[in-house]
Design an enzyme around this catalytic site. Structure first.
Site, PDB file in Angstrom:
ATOM      1  N   CYS A  47      52.466 -52.969 -21.727  1.00 33.72           N
ATOM      2  CA  CYS A  47      51.603 -52.417 -22.772  1.00 33.72           C
ATOM      3  C   CYS A  47      51.214 -51.008 -22.331  1.00 33.72           C
ATOM      4  CB  CYS A  47      50.366 -53.300 -22.916  1.00 33.72           C
ATOM      5  SG  CYS A  47      49.049 -52.622 -23.922  1.00 33.72           S
ATOM      6  N   HIS A  48      50.850 -50.162 -23.275  1.00 34.28           N
ATOM      7  CA  HIS A  48      50.488 -48.789 -22.897  1.00 34.28           C
ATOM      8  C   HIS A  48      49.238 -48.734 -22.024  1.00 34.28           C
ATOM      9  CE1 HIS A  48      53.667 -47.651 -25.591  1.00 34.28           C
ATOM     10  NE2 HIS A  48      53.623 -46.482 -24.979  1.00 34.28           N
ATOM     11  N   THR A  49      48.442 -49.797 -22.047  1.00 30.20           N
ATOM     12  CA  THR A  49      47.274 -49.806 -21.171  1.00 30.20           C
ATOM     13  C   THR A  49      47.697 -49.947 -19.701  1.00 30.20           C
ATOM     14  OG1 THR A  49      46.046 -50.763 -23.006  1.00 30.20           O
ATOM     15  CG2 THR A  49      44.998 -50.857 -20.842  1.00 30.20           C
ATOM     16  N   HIS A  69      49.439 -57.435 -18.189  1.00 28.85           N
ATOM     17  CA  HIS A  69      48.439 -58.293 -18.844  1.00 28.85           C
ATOM     18  C   HIS A  69      48.949 -58.918 -20.139  1.00 28.85           C
ATOM     19  CE1 HIS A  69      47.978 -54.351 -20.723  1.00 28.85           C
ATOM     20  NE2 HIS A  69      47.482 -54.985 -21.776  1.00 28.85           N
ATOM     21  N   GLU A  70      50.274 -58.852 -20.401  1.00 31.39           N
ATOM     22  CA  GLU A  70      50.813 -59.431 -21.644  1.00 31.39           C
ATOM     23  C   GLU A  70      51.956 -60.343 -21.226  1.00 31.39           C
ATOM     24  OE1 GLU A  70      50.957 -56.536 -25.096  1.00 31.39           O
ATOM     25  OE2 GLU A  70      52.952 -57.350 -25.335  1.00 31.39           O
ATOM     26  N   CYS A  99      34.321 -68.033 -21.916  1.00 34.65           N
ATOM     27  CA  CYS A  99      33.731 -69.148 -21.163  1.00 34.65           C
ATOM     28  C   CYS A  99      32.972 -70.097 -22.076  1.00 34.65           C
ATOM     29  CB  CYS A  99      32.818 -68.623 -20.055  1.00 34.65           C
ATOM     30  SG  CYS A  99      31.209 -68.020 -20.619  1.00 34.65           S
ATOM     31  N   CYS A 102      28.318 -67.954 -21.818  1.00 34.94           N
ATOM     32  CA  CYS A 102      27.545 -66.747 -21.483  1.00 34.94           C
ATOM     33  C   CYS A 102      26.861 -66.198 -22.747  1.00 34.94           C
ATOM     34  CB  CYS A 102      28.443 -65.689 -20.836  1.00 34.94           C
ATOM     35  SG  CYS A 102      29.552 -64.877 -21.993  1.00 34.94           S
ATOM     36  N   CYS A 105      29.450 -65.023 -25.312  1.00 28.56           N
ATOM     37  CA  CYS A 105      30.172 -66.106 -25.986  1.00 28.56           C
ATOM     38  C   CYS A 105      29.256 -66.862 -26.954  1.00 28.56           C
ATOM     39  CB  CYS A 105      30.751 -67.078 -24.964  1.00 28.56           C
ATOM     40  SG  CYS A 105      32.209 -66.451 -24.118  1.00 28.56           S
ATOM     41  N   CYS A 113      33.420 -61.523 -23.245  1.00 34.70           N
ATOM     42  CA  CYS A 113      32.820 -62.580 -22.429  1.00 34.70           C
ATOM     43  C   CYS A 113      32.334 -61.951 -21.130  1.00 34.70           C
ATOM     44  CB  CYS A 113      33.855 -63.667 -22.138  1.00 34.70           C
ATOM     45  SG  CYS A 113      33.331 -64.884 -20.897  1.00 34.70           S
ATOM     46  N   ARG A 117      33.750 -60.651 -15.971  1.00 27.98           N
ATOM     47  CA  ARG A 117      34.103 -59.243 -16.186  1.00 27.98           C
ATOM     48  C   ARG A 117      33.746 -58.360 -14.992  1.00 27.98           C
ATOM     49  NH1 ARG A 117      35.857 -55.091 -16.548  1.00 27.98           N
ATOM     50  NH2 ARG A 117      36.321 -53.713 -18.308  1.00 27.98           N
ATOM     51  N   CYS A 177      48.506 -59.519 -25.895  1.00 22.66           N
ATOM     52  CA  CYS A 177      47.742 -58.280 -26.102  1.00 22.66           C
ATOM     53  C   CYS A 177      48.033 -57.558 -27.428  1.00 22.66           C
ATOM     54  CB  CYS A 177      47.931 -57.308 -24.934  1.00 22.66           C
ATOM     55  SG  CYS A 177      46.916 -55.824 -25.132  1.00 22.66           S
ATOM     56  N   ARG A 372      58.197 -53.217 -27.680  1.00 18.43           N
ATOM     57  CA  ARG A 372      57.902 -54.013 -26.502  1.00 18.43           C
ATOM     58  C   ARG A 372      59.198 -54.342 -25.753  1.00 18.43           C
ATOM     59  NH1 ARG A 372      53.195 -52.324 -26.537  1.00 18.43           N
ATOM     60  NH2 ARG A 372      51.395 -53.708 -26.415  1.00 18.43           N
TER      61      ARG A 372
HETATM   62  N1  LIG Z   1      41.625 -51.989 -27.902  1.00 18.94           N
HETATM   63  C1  LIG Z   1      42.487 -52.847 -27.401  1.00 18.94           C
HETATM   64  O1  LIG Z   1      42.162 -54.020 -27.181  1.00 18.94           O
HETATM   65  C2  LIG Z   1      43.888 -52.423 -27.121  1.00 18.94           C
HETATM   66  C3  LIG Z   1      44.226 -51.102 -27.112  1.00 18.94           C
HETATM   67  N2  LIG Z   1      45.507 -50.708 -26.865  1.00 18.94           N
HETATM   68  C4  LIG Z   1      45.773 -49.272 -26.923  1.00 18.94           C
HETATM   69  O2  LIG Z   1      46.320 -48.995 -28.198  1.00 18.94           O
HETATM   70  C5  LIG Z   1      47.069 -47.792 -28.144  1.00 18.94           C
HETATM   71  C6  LIG Z   1      48.405 -47.974 -28.835  1.00 18.94           C
HETATM   72  O3  LIG Z   1      49.230 -48.838 -28.129  1.00 18.94           O
HETATM   73  P1  LIG Z   1      50.785 -48.945 -28.497  1.00 18.94           P
HETATM   74  O4  LIG Z   1      50.979 -49.205 -29.937  1.00 18.94           O
HETATM   75  O5  LIG Z   1      51.381 -49.901 -27.536  1.00 18.94           O
HETATM   76  O6  LIG Z   1      51.229 -47.442 -28.169  1.00 18.94           O
HETATM   77  P2  LIG Z   1      52.511 -46.575 -28.592  1.00 18.94           P
HETATM   78  O7  LIG Z   1      52.569 -45.431 -27.644  1.00 18.94           O
HETATM   79  O8  LIG Z   1      53.705 -47.446 -28.738  1.00 18.94           O
HETATM   80  O9  LIG Z   1      52.152 -46.029 -30.045  1.00 18.94           O
HETATM   81  C7  LIG Z   1      51.445 -44.872 -30.245  1.00 18.94           C
HETATM   82  C8  LIG Z   1      52.050 -44.130 -31.420  1.00 18.94           C
HETATM   83  O10 LIG Z   1      51.241 -43.006 -31.696  1.00 18.94           O
HETATM   84  C9  LIG Z   1      52.063 -41.899 -32.024  1.00 18.94           C
HETATM   85  N3  LIG Z   1      51.285 -40.687 -31.777  1.00 18.94           N
HETATM   86  C10 LIG Z   1      51.039 -40.074 -30.591  1.00 18.94           C
HETATM   87  N4  LIG Z   1      50.242 -39.002 -30.774  1.00 18.94           N
HETATM   88  C11 LIG Z   1      49.975 -38.933 -32.091  1.00 18.94           C
HETATM   89  C12 LIG Z   1      49.200 -38.064 -32.895  1.00 18.94           C
HETATM   90  N5  LIG Z   1      48.544 -37.039 -32.369  1.00 18.94           N
HETATM   91  N6  LIG Z   1      49.145 -38.294 -34.231  1.00 18.94           N
HETATM   92  C13 LIG Z   1      49.809 -39.332 -34.785  1.00 18.94           C
HETATM   93  N7  LIG Z   1      50.582 -40.199 -34.062  1.00 18.94           N
HETATM   94  C14 LIG Z   1      50.639 -40.005 -32.735  1.00 18.94           C
HETATM   95  C15 LIG Z   1      53.292 -42.082 -31.160  1.00 18.94           C
HETATM   96  O11 LIG Z   1      54.428 -41.390 -31.696  1.00 18.94           O
HETATM   97  C16 LIG Z   1      53.462 -43.605 -31.182  1.00 18.94           C
HETATM   98  O12 LIG Z   1      54.305 -44.000 -32.252  1.00 18.94           O
HETATM   99  C17 LIG Z   1      47.134 -47.421 -26.663  1.00 18.94           C
HETATM  100  O13 LIG Z   1      46.138 -46.464 -26.403  1.00 18.94           O
HETATM  101  C18 LIG Z   1      46.802 -48.729 -25.961  1.00 18.94           C
HETATM  102  O14 LIG Z   1      46.277 -48.494 -24.674  1.00 18.94           O
HETATM  103  C19 LIG Z   1      46.515 -51.602 -26.682  1.00 18.94           C
HETATM  104  C20 LIG Z   1      46.240 -52.930 -26.702  1.00 18.94           C
HETATM  105  C21 LIG Z   1      44.888 -53.456 -26.840  1.00 18.94           C
HETATM  106  N1  LIG Z   2      39.444 -49.861 -17.994  1.00 25.19           N
HETATM  107  C1  LIG Z   2      39.452 -49.028 -19.156  1.00 25.19           C
HETATM  108  C2  LIG Z   2      39.147 -49.844 -20.386  1.00 25.19           C
HETATM  109  C3  LIG Z   2      40.402 -50.219 -21.053  1.00 25.19           C
HETATM  110  C4  LIG Z   2      40.109 -51.003 -22.312  1.00 25.19           C
HETATM  111  O1  LIG Z   2      39.431 -50.548 -23.186  1.00 25.19           O
HETATM  112  N2  LIG Z   2      40.663 -52.194 -22.374  1.00 25.19           N
HETATM  113  C5  LIG Z   2      40.633 -52.984 -23.579  1.00 25.19           C
HETATM  114  C6  LIG Z   2      41.876 -53.706 -23.669  1.00 25.19           C
HETATM  115  S1  LIG Z   2      43.256 -52.623 -23.717  1.00 25.19           S
HETATM  116  C7  LIG Z   2      44.541 -53.614 -23.622  1.00 25.19           C
HETATM  117  O2  LIG Z   2      45.643 -53.203 -23.599  1.00 25.19           O
HETATM  118  C8  LIG Z   2      39.509 -53.987 -23.581  1.00 25.19           C
HETATM  119  O3  LIG Z   2      39.637 -55.112 -23.969  1.00 25.19           O
HETATM  120  N3  LIG Z   2      38.362 -53.560 -23.201  1.00 25.19           N
HETATM  121  C9  LIG Z   2      37.208 -54.416 -23.101  1.00 25.19           C
HETATM  122  C10 LIG Z   2      36.948 -54.791 -21.678  1.00 25.19           C
HETATM  123  O4  LIG Z   2      36.080 -55.638 -21.442  1.00 25.19           O
HETATM  124  O5  LIG Z   2      37.629 -54.243 -20.801  1.00 25.19           O
HETATM  125  C11 LIG Z   2      38.445 -47.913 -19.081  1.00 25.19           C
HETATM  126  O6  LIG Z   2      37.437 -48.073 -18.378  1.00 25.19           O
HETATM  127  O7  LIG Z   2      38.709 -46.918 -19.752  1.00 25.19           O
HETATM  128 ZN   LIG Z   3      47.506 -54.284 -23.707  1.00 18.16          ZN
HETATM  129 ZN   LIG Z   4      31.552 -66.041 -21.896  1.00 19.16          ZN
END
Ligand SMILES: NC(=O)C1=CN([C@@H]2O[C@H](COP(=O)(O)OP(=O)(O)OC[C@H]3O[C@@H](n4cnc5c(N)ncnc54)[C@H](O)[C@@H]3O)[C@@H](O)[C@H]2O)C=CC1
Ligand SMILES: N[C@@H](CCC(=O)N[C@@H](CSC=O)C(=O)NCC(=O)O)C(=O)O
Ligand SMILES: [Zn+2]
Ligand SMILES: [Zn+2]
Length: 383
Positions: A47-49, A69-70, A99, A102, A105, A113, A117, A177, A372
């Protein structure tokens, strides 16, 4: 089982330093302690993270560590007091624990949760604040409580989702993820209604899953925004109805979208991790009600900004972690939805490699065609 209670030596990709190639090492994995589960990881994706933390831009990034993590795997052994899973169970490790006890939760207001953490953020296990991984006696940090770039990993019991054993692990590993994050951002965080106009910034896995979720929710228009026009054709299969490449417009992208939508979109999603785009995503929302959800992870030191007037006039700014899904209770539900062909998973898999190829897999992530890449963790060439 012969390995129960024993240290297992296996292959894992170790990130010794930020941005330096991962090294496949013989890693010692200690047995699970009370409340812990040791899992044989069969398949993991990137994943990009993972790339973000590896880059050194994550304030929680610690080295040396085992990223990942995936993933999906099979329980090898469990520590004292673990009742919800047993050896042989098919599982998905979950970086967001659940859990059930907490403050978070019990609130009913969040999927976050608090139980483990404080340990997962500093690369150790909760019970003794130590790592279960070492290389020749040197401790290696855990990552996100999952560390799936290892053939065996140890996780907290509150971070394990037990899934239907008929589910193909080389596919459902994606449900750890990116895909749930996009779907849940729409269904749980924004709660998009039928007929809504939706804008998705970034058409990688997460953005495409947002589009898929928006289509399922009955959105009337799904506008995909990406600086790579090659992303557009594929995105149609996930529900995107219109495309905008900001590079082809002189006006700010938020203005372009407001003009195209009679005042702005009902919902927007930032799926990139770029704070300028986060601002644009908020400002392309309709006055009075438009909601923007931050999904992308921005680097350490980055901050968001906008004129407060944007919020005073009714726009709402939100964020989501794992799409708001409660991990242990809802990941099995997502697996069943996949088995019932109600959500896509296979369509996000563009590459299949092995653990030995992990550095190539990271290179692929930066190529436009890759969504992916699934790594087989026990293929012969990993040995
Ligand atoms: N909040 C959460 O729980 C999670 C967050 N993430 C985050 O989500 C984000 C996306 O992940 P993926 O889809 O795997 O990434 P990815 O890199 O595959 O997709 C990003 C897309 O954005 C485009 N892009 C880049 N700069 C741009 C701009 N300025 N304007 C428009 N498009 C632009 C790229 O061409 C690409 O198609 C990452 O930052 C990742 O860390 C991922 C999983 C969980
Ligand atoms: N460690 C990072 C935080 C990264 C982040 O925001 N993680 C997401 C999941 S991204 C998955 O690909 C998340 O779930 N955050 C909640 C959490 O409890 O971590 C930073 O400090 O920037
Ligand atoms: Zn992820
Ligand atoms: Zn919990």
């Amino acid at each position: 089982m012969a390995t129960q209670g024993q240290v297992i030596t296996c292959k894992a990709a170790v990130a010794w330093e930020p941005n330096k190639p991962l090294i496949i090492e013989d890693v010692q994995v200690a047995p699970p302690q009370a409340g812990e589960v040791r899992i044989q990881i069969l398949f993991t994706t990137l994943c990009h993270t993972d790339a973000y933390t590896w880059s050194g831009k994550d304030p929680e990034g610690l080295f040396p560590c085992i990223l990942g993590h995936e993933a999906a795997g099979i329980v090898e052994s469990v520590g004292e007091g673990v009742t919800e899973v047993k050896p042989g169970d098919h599982v998905i490790p979950c970086y967001q624990a659940e859990c059930g006890e907490c403050k978070f939760c019990k609130s009913g207001k969040t999927n976050l949760c608090g139980k483990v953490r404080s340990a997962t953020g500093v690369g150790v296990m909760m019970s003794d604040r130590q790592s279960r991984f070492s290389v020749n006696g040197k401790p290696i940090y855990h990552f996100m409580g999952t560390s799936t770039f290892s053939q065996y990993t140890v996780v907290h019991d509150v971070s394990v989702a037990k899934i239907d054993p008929i589910a193909p692990l080389d596919k459902v590993c994606l449900l750890g993820c990116g895909v749930p994050t996009g779907l849940g951002a729409v269904w749980n965080t924004a709660k998009v209604e039928a007929g809504s106009i939706v804008a998705v910034f970034g058409l990688g896995t997460v953005g495409l899953a947002v589009a898929e979720g928006a289509k399922a929710a009955g959105a009337s228009r799904i506008i995909g925004i990406d600086i790579d026009s090659n992303k557009f054709e594929r995105a149609k299969n996930f529900g995107v109805t219109e495309f905008i490449n900001p590079k082809e417009h002189e006006n700010p992208i938020q203005q372009v979208i407001v003009d195209l939508t009679d005042g702005g979109v009902d919902y927007s999603f930032e799926c990139i991790g770029n704070v300028s785009v986060m601002r644009a995503a908020l400002e392309c929302c309709h006055k009075g009600w438009g909601t923007s959800v931050i999904v992308g992870v921005a680097a350490s030191g980055q901050e968001i900004s906008t004129r407060p007037f944007q919020l005073v006039t009714g726009r709402v700014w939100k964020g989501t972690a794992f799409g708001g899904f409660k991990s242990r209770s809802q990941v099995p539900w997502l697996v069943n939805k996949y088995l019932n062909k109600e959500i896509k998973v296979d369509e996000y898999i563009t590459h299949n490699l092995t653990l030995a190829d992990i550095n190539n897999a990271f290179d692929l992530m930066h190529e436009g065609g890759c969504l992916r890449c699934v790594l087989a963790m026990h293929a012969r060439d990993n040995m």
